[in-house]
Design a protein around this motif. Structure first.
Motif, PDB file in Angstrom:
ATOM      1  N   ALA A  44       0.848  -1.200   0.000  1.00  0.00           N
ATOM      2  CA  ALA A  44       0.000   0.000   0.000  1.00  0.00           C
ATOM      3  C   ALA A  44       0.877   1.241   0.000  1.00  0.00           C
ATOM      4  N   PRO A  45       0.474   2.305  -0.711  1.00  0.00           N
ATOM      5  CA  PRO A  45       1.289   3.520  -0.770  1.00  0.00           C
ATOM      6  C   PRO A  45       1.530   4.118   0.613  1.00  0.00           C
ATOM      7  N   ARG A  46       2.773   4.138   1.011  1.00  0.00           N
ATOM      8  CA  ARG A  46       3.163   4.746   2.276  1.00  0.00           C
ATOM      9  C   ARG A  46       4.423   5.561   2.026  1.00  0.00           C
ATOM     10  N   GLU A 109       9.745   3.374  -2.632  1.00  0.00           N
ATOM     11  CA  GLU A 109       8.649   3.001  -1.745  1.00  0.00           C
ATOM     12  C   GLU A 109       9.121   2.061  -0.635  1.00  0.00           C
ATOM     13  N   GLN A 110       8.526   2.208   0.549  1.00  0.00           N
ATOM     14  CA  GLN A 110       9.030   1.472   1.706  1.00  0.00           C
ATOM     15  C   GLN A 110       8.871  -0.037   1.583  1.00  0.00           C
ATOM     16  N   LEU A 274      -6.775   6.776   2.629  1.00  0.00           N
ATOM     17  CA  LEU A 274      -7.239   7.771   3.598  1.00  0.00           C
ATOM     18  C   LEU A 274      -6.805   7.316   4.984  1.00  0.00           C
ATOM     19  N   TYR A 275      -6.130   8.204   5.724  1.00  0.00           N
ATOM     20  CA  TYR A 275      -5.617   7.758   7.017  1.00  0.00           C
ATOM     21  C   TYR A 275      -5.568   8.893   8.035  1.00  0.00           C
ATOM     22  N   ASN A 276      -5.616   8.497   9.310  1.00  0.00           N
ATOM     23  CA  ASN A 276      -5.452   9.450  10.403  1.00  0.00           C
ATOM     24  C   ASN A 276      -3.981   9.833  10.538  1.00  0.00           C
ATOM     25  N   GLY A 304       7.452  16.444   4.414  1.00  0.00           N
ATOM     26  CA  GLY A 304       8.897  16.483   4.558  1.00  0.00           C
ATOM     27  C   GLY A 304       9.529  15.108   4.484  1.00  0.00           C
ATOM     28  N   GLY A 305       8.697  14.059   4.593  1.00  0.00           N
ATOM     29  CA  GLY A 305       9.190  12.701   4.422  1.00  0.00           C
ATOM     30  C   GLY A 305      10.215  12.282   5.455  1.00  0.00           C
ATOM     31  N   LEU A 306       9.947  12.551   6.745  1.00  0.00           N
ATOM     32  CA  LEU A 306      10.961  12.294   7.769  1.00  0.00           C
ATOM     33  C   LEU A 306      10.719  11.035   8.598  1.00  0.00           C
ATOM     34  N   GLY A 307       9.496  10.539   8.654  1.00  0.00           N
ATOM     35  CA  GLY A 307       9.184   9.432   9.554  1.00  0.00           C
ATOM     36  C   GLY A 307       9.958   8.165   9.248  1.00  0.00           C
ATOM     37  N   LEU A 308       9.915   7.691   8.004  1.00  0.00           N
ATOM     38  CA  LEU A 308      10.640   6.485   7.624  1.00  0.00           C
ATOM     39  C   LEU A 308      12.133   6.668   7.829  1.00  0.00           C
ATOM     40  N   ASN A 309      12.643   7.833   7.448  1.00  0.00           N
ATOM     41  CA  ASN A 309      14.069   8.109   7.596  1.00  0.00           C
ATOM     42  C   ASN A 309      14.504   8.015   9.047  1.00  0.00           C
TER      43      ASN A 309
END
Length: 401
Positions: A44-46, A109-110, A274-276, A304-309
């Protein structure tokens, strides 16, 4: 009884953070056992953005060639004024060429990262991955950790010298430890629409774009897709209280995209999500022989794309500590560094930065918006400020600290 030093490191969660933790440990000869609740890695797109600081770490794990081959290199990113349809400014990571071997971002993609790591883990006989095996309980016995796992064969127990909880924002491990997940949830949800429409050709958009709008800010970025042909993800906030159907219906999705970028004919939408959205940090990243990493330790909005990093940084930092202790290269007391270092860095760099990113895009006061645009232009136009801005957003500054 087996000595604790002979036991494997247990990892709850087979997403990218858990798998990178396992791979980093396995490469240093540490036996690992990964337990993942799902039957397969979710595609799923994350998250997909890998910043220069993270690329350095993944290169050390010999993953860079495949990441570049399966992702998209994005040297620049842009800020736009959506109502005026004007480009505010552009930032170029090439200004970091003297700071890192990887002066660019890779959009990968993760799920690809997780699958790459899983493929590499197969090279190590001391590494095991158990799918469809959620961890249901945790017991820290002082000299070892015992977990209960629900498998298709029935309930199993496993012993390990340490446990890493990388089992997501709803982490069973964190809850079992009774660690508070401090912070808040945004009232609006985020909608992601994935389309094959080429915004670069038609709109001049970079592979990563942020659109400021007091009514409906937007993020736009490109990924390669599993087929390598490329697709664009468009991220919107929703109005609190809207039902799923009001947001996800074909008519609503088409109308939202047409409002963003009007075009002849309908958009080809290949996925909706769709997500919280939360801004939360665990009160502690460690309790005894148990550690939290990735989303089980911290969650944030994706701007900013920081969570996965940050999760990958957790994984590599923790693997270095654990392998050092298990190989007798450093004292066990050094494990206290994990919470002492990783938690403050997450609060300072990831939480503060992502909150500021969201506020910048949704600002409603026209004077404040104009001032923000002027500040961004001034930063981008001055090489010293441009570099300092990217050192922070790329997380190189946090790593160098």
């Amino acid at each position: 009884m087996t000595k604790p030093s002979d036991l494997p490191v247990l990892i709850a969660g087979g997403g990218p953070v858990g798998i990178i933790t396992a791979l980093a440990l396995a490469r240093r000869g540490i036996p690992v056992r990964v337990f993942e609740a799902a039957a397969t890695v979710s595609d799923a797109p994350r998250a997909s953005t890998l910043h220069p600081a993270t690329l350095e770490m993944l290169a050390a794990l010999d993953l860079m060639d495949e990441i570049i081959a399966r992702g998209l290199v994005a040297r620049t990113f842009q800020f736009w004024d959506r109502p005026g349809r004007q480009l505010i400014t552009e930032f170029d990571h090439d200004i970091l060429k003297d700071d890192t071997q990887y002066p660019f971002v890779v959009q990968c993609e993760q799920h690809k990262i997780a699958n790459m790591g899983i493929a590499r883990l197969r090279d190590f006989p001391h590494a095991q991955l158990h799918m469809t095996s959620p961890v249901s309980s945790v017991e820290d016995r002082g000299d070892r950790v015992v977990i209960t796992v629900q498998t298709e064969r029935g309930i199993e127990t496993h012993e390990g010298c340490y446990l890493v909880g990388a089992d997501g924002g709803r982490s069973t491990v964190r809850k079992a430890l009774g660690i508070n997940f401090e912070g808040y949830t945004f009232p609006e949800r985020f909608l992601v629409l994935t389309t094959l429409f080429d915004f670069a050709t038609e709109f001049g958009a970079a592979f990563r774009c942020y659109f400021s709008d007091p009514d409906e800010w937007t993020n736009l970025f490109k990924v390669s897709g599993d087929d390598g042909l490329g697709r664009w993800r468009v991220v919107f906030p929703t109005i609190p209280g809207q039902t799923d159907d009001e947001v996800l219906s074909d008519v609503a999705a088409e109308a939202r995209l047409q409002k963003f970028f009007p075009k002849d004919g309908c958009y080809e939408i290949v996925h909706k999500n769709l997500y919280n959205v939360h801004q939360r940090v665990a009160a502690s990243f460690r309790q005894g022989r148990v550690f939290l990493a990735g989303d089980s330790a911290h969650v944030n909005n994706p701007i900013g794309g920081l969570g996965l990093n940050c999760g990958i940084h957790d994984a590599v930092y923790l693997a270095n500590l654990l392998s050092g202790v298990l190989h007798g290269e450093r004292p066990q007391d050094d494990l206290a560094q994990y919470d002492a270092v990783r938690r403050p860095l997450n609060v300072e760099y990831v939480q503060q930065q992502t909150i500021a990113n969201k506020k910048r895009l949704e600002e409603k006061d026209e004077a404040a918006r104009s001032a923000s645009f002027a500040a961004l232009r001034a930063t981008a136009s001055d090489p010293k400020s441009h570099r300092a801005f990217l050192m922070r957003t790329s997380l190189l500054e946090s790593v160098r600290r």
